[in-house]
Design a protein around this motif. Structure first.
Motif, PDB file in Angstrom:
ATOM      1  N   UNK A  52      23.315  18.882 -30.124  1.00 54.22           N
ATOM      2  CA  UNK A  52      24.239  18.349 -31.119  1.00 54.22           C
ATOM      3  C   UNK A  52      25.667  18.739 -30.758  1.00 54.22           C
ATOM      4  N   UNK A  53      26.602  17.855 -31.049  1.00 57.17           N
ATOM      5  CA  UNK A  53      28.003  18.085 -30.720  1.00 57.17           C
ATOM      6  C   UNK A  53      28.803  18.422 -31.969  1.00 57.17           C
ATOM      7  N   UNK A  54      29.726  19.347 -31.809  1.00 55.22           N
ATOM      8  CA  UNK A  54      30.644  19.687 -32.893  1.00 55.22           C
ATOM      9  C   UNK A  54      32.060  19.676 -32.336  1.00 55.22           C
ATOM     10  N   UNK A  55      32.995  19.232 -33.165  1.00 57.69           N
ATOM     11  CA  UNK A  55      34.392  19.103 -32.751  1.00 57.69           C
ATOM     12  C   UNK A  55      35.283  19.839 -33.736  1.00 57.69           C
ATOM     13  N   UNK A  56      36.253  20.559 -33.217  1.00 61.88           N
ATOM     14  CA  UNK A  56      37.231  21.270 -34.046  1.00 61.88           C
ATOM     15  C   UNK A  56      38.620  21.016 -33.488  1.00 61.88           C
ATOM     16  N   UNK A  57      39.617  21.262 -34.309  1.00 56.44           N
ATOM     17  CA  UNK A  57      41.009  21.031 -33.919  1.00 56.44           C
ATOM     18  C   UNK A  57      41.803  22.325 -34.042  1.00 56.44           C
ATOM     19  N   UNK A  58      42.962  22.339 -33.429  1.00 55.36           N
ATOM     20  CA  UNK A  58      43.915  23.433 -33.599  1.00 55.36           C
ATOM     21  C   UNK A  58      45.318  22.837 -33.523  1.00 55.36           C
TER      22      UNK A  58
ATOM     23  N   UNK B  99      35.459  18.560 -37.685  1.00 53.93           N
ATOM     24  CA  UNK B  99      34.985  19.010 -38.994  1.00 53.93           C
ATOM     25  C   UNK B  99      35.847  20.124 -39.569  1.00 53.93           C
ATOM     26  N   UNK B 100      36.673  20.735 -38.733  1.00 56.12           N
ATOM     27  CA  UNK B 100      37.527  21.821 -39.204  1.00 56.12           C
ATOM     28  C   UNK B 100      38.660  22.016 -38.212  1.00 56.12           C
ATOM     29  N   UNK B 101      39.667  22.733 -38.663  1.00 54.11           N
ATOM     30  CA  UNK B 101      40.742  23.172 -37.776  1.00 54.11           C
ATOM     31  C   UNK B 101      40.740  24.696 -37.767  1.00 54.11           C
ATOM     32  N   UNK B 102      40.956  25.269 -36.607  1.00 52.08           N
ATOM     33  CA  UNK B 102      40.951  26.719 -36.442  1.00 52.08           C
ATOM     34  C   UNK B 102      42.397  27.200 -36.325  1.00 52.08           C
TER      35      UNK B 102
ATOM     36  N   UNK C 103      38.905  25.938 -27.625  1.00 57.00           N
ATOM     37  CA  UNK C 103      40.225  25.598 -28.152  1.00 57.00           C
ATOM     38  C   UNK C 103      41.313  26.424 -27.471  1.00 57.00           C
ATOM     39  N   UNK C 104      41.042  27.703 -27.246  1.00 60.62           N
ATOM     40  CA  UNK C 104      42.026  28.560 -26.576  1.00 60.62           C
ATOM     41  C   UNK C 104      42.320  28.047 -25.169  1.00 60.62           C
TER      42      UNK C 104
ATOM     43  N   UNK D 134      52.132  20.509 -31.768  1.00 63.67           N
ATOM     44  CA  UNK D 134      51.083  19.684 -31.177  1.00 63.67           C
ATOM     45  C   UNK D 134      49.743  19.957 -31.855  1.00 63.67           C
ATOM     46  N   UNK D 135      48.842  18.995 -31.735  1.00 67.47           N
ATOM     47  CA  UNK D 135      47.462  19.155 -32.195  1.00 67.47           C
ATOM     48  C   UNK D 135      46.536  18.676 -31.087  1.00 67.47           C
ATOM     49  N   UNK D 136      45.377  19.311 -30.988  1.00 66.80           N
ATOM     50  CA  UNK D 136      44.385  18.908 -30.000  1.00 66.80           C
ATOM     51  C   UNK D 136      42.999  19.235 -30.529  1.00 66.80           C
ATOM     52  N   UNK D 137      41.993  18.728 -29.856  1.00 68.81           N
ATOM     53  CA  UNK D 137      40.611  18.983 -30.255  1.00 68.81           C
ATOM     54  C   UNK D 137      39.812  19.498 -29.070  1.00 68.81           C
ATOM     55  N   UNK D 138      38.681  20.116 -29.387  1.00 68.14           N
ATOM     56  CA  UNK D 138      37.705  20.527 -28.384  1.00 68.14           C
ATOM     57  C   UNK D 138      36.322  20.216 -28.943  1.00 68.14           C
ATOM     58  N   UNK D 139      35.410  19.822 -28.069  1.00 71.97           N
ATOM     59  CA  UNK D 139      34.048  19.475 -28.470  1.00 71.97           C
ATOM     60  C   UNK D 139      33.059  20.339 -27.703  1.00 71.97           C
ATOM     61  N   UNK D 140      32.087  20.869 -28.432  1.00 78.65           N
ATOM     62  CA  UNK D 140      31.049  21.702 -27.830  1.00 78.65           C
ATOM     63  C   UNK D 140      29.679  21.103 -28.120  1.00 78.65           C
ATOM     64  N   UNK D 141      28.780  21.209 -27.142  1.00 77.05           N
ATOM     65  CA  UNK D 141      27.392  20.786 -27.316  1.00 77.05           C
ATOM     66  C   UNK D 141      26.531  22.024 -27.492  1.00 77.05           C
ATOM     67  N   UNK D 142      25.809  22.110 -28.604  1.00 77.37           N
ATOM     68  CA  UNK D 142      25.042  23.307 -28.924  1.00 77.37           C
ATOM     69  C   UNK D 142      23.666  22.927 -29.450  1.00 77.37           C
ATOM     70  N   UNK D 143      22.780  23.925 -29.491  1.00 74.94           N
ATOM     71  CA  UNK D 143      21.477  23.756 -30.122  1.00 74.94           C
ATOM     72  C   UNK D 143      20.452  23.086 -29.226  1.00 74.94           C
ATOM     73  N   UNK D 144      19.209  23.134 -29.704  1.00 72.65           N
ATOM     74  CA  UNK D 144      18.100  22.556 -28.956  1.00 72.65           C
ATOM     75  C   UNK D 144      18.231  21.045 -28.839  1.00 72.65           C
ATOM     76  N   UNK D 145      18.889  20.423 -29.825  1.00 71.38           N
ATOM     77  CA  UNK D 145      18.977  18.970 -29.852  1.00 71.38           C
ATOM     78  C   UNK D 145      20.290  18.470 -29.264  1.00 71.38           C
TER      79      UNK D 145
END
Length: 201
Positions: free
Chosen positions: A120-126, A164-167, A40-41, A107-118
């Protein structure tokens, strides 16, 4: 000084004795960085860089400038209920105001990270506000709410459904003030046989 543990064998029994052990100083503290916060930074600083060429125009008349910037999607009409859908863009415009000395664009934006053995993707906003002072080559960055939920809930807009959340901006390691020193002008280079705008031709 820290405390160590020594084991003594006494007649077949093990006794634990705590003794002081001299050390050079306090034990180091290991801080784990949050990859999502880092992503996000990076996006916030990318927005600062993308809008740097427009800083003077934004400070002078942001309403005339914003429609000319293709990577900004204006969501103000959708948020107010006067439009059914928000414009799409790399950065979503939530609000814009002006004062006698500056323009303020949220402004608002998002970032997506891929983590874990499977994988899995997670997305957060700021959400954040860029301040464009008049007659000053700088952009300031301040925290901002994403909507009624404050800075910790993503905007209720298309494009943020997967977040799923905003930081809050305060939790990111990001520059809060950028100047000309952050974007030095590259040396002028002319290709052989091509048009050249460098001083002296």
């Amino acid at each position: 000084m820290t405390w160590g543990v020594c084991a003594l064998v006494v007649v077949g029994l093990v006794a634990m004795v705590v003794v002081p052990v001299a050390t050079a100083g306090p034990l180091p503290v290991i801080t784990l960085r949050d990859p999502m916060n880092d992503a996000l930074a990076q996006q916030v600083e990318a927005a600062q860089a993308d809008l740097w060429p427009y800083r003077d125009a934004m400070a002078e008349d942001f309403e005339a400038t914003i429609p000319q910037i293709e990577f900004i999607g204006d969501a103000r009409a959708a948020l107010s209920g006067s439009a059914a859908e928000a414009e799409s863009g790399l950065y979503t415009l939530l609000d814009a105001t002006t004062t006698p000395s500056s323009a303020r664009v949220t402004l608002a934006l998002t970032a997506t990270r891929t983590t874990g053995w499977w994988n899995s993707q997670s997305t957060a906003a700021v959400c954040f506000t860029l301040v464009f002072p008049q007659n000053e080559a700088t952009i300031l960055t301040e925290p901002a709410d994403c909507g009624d939920g404050g800075p910790t809930e993503p905007p209720a807009l298309p494009g943020f459904d997967d977040a799923t959340r905003a930081v809050p901006l305060d939790e990111l390691d990001v520059r809060l003030r950028v100047t000309e020193e952050d974007y030095p002008v590259l040396p002028c280079q002319c290709a052989s046989g091509g048009d050249c705008d460098c001083p002296g031709g």
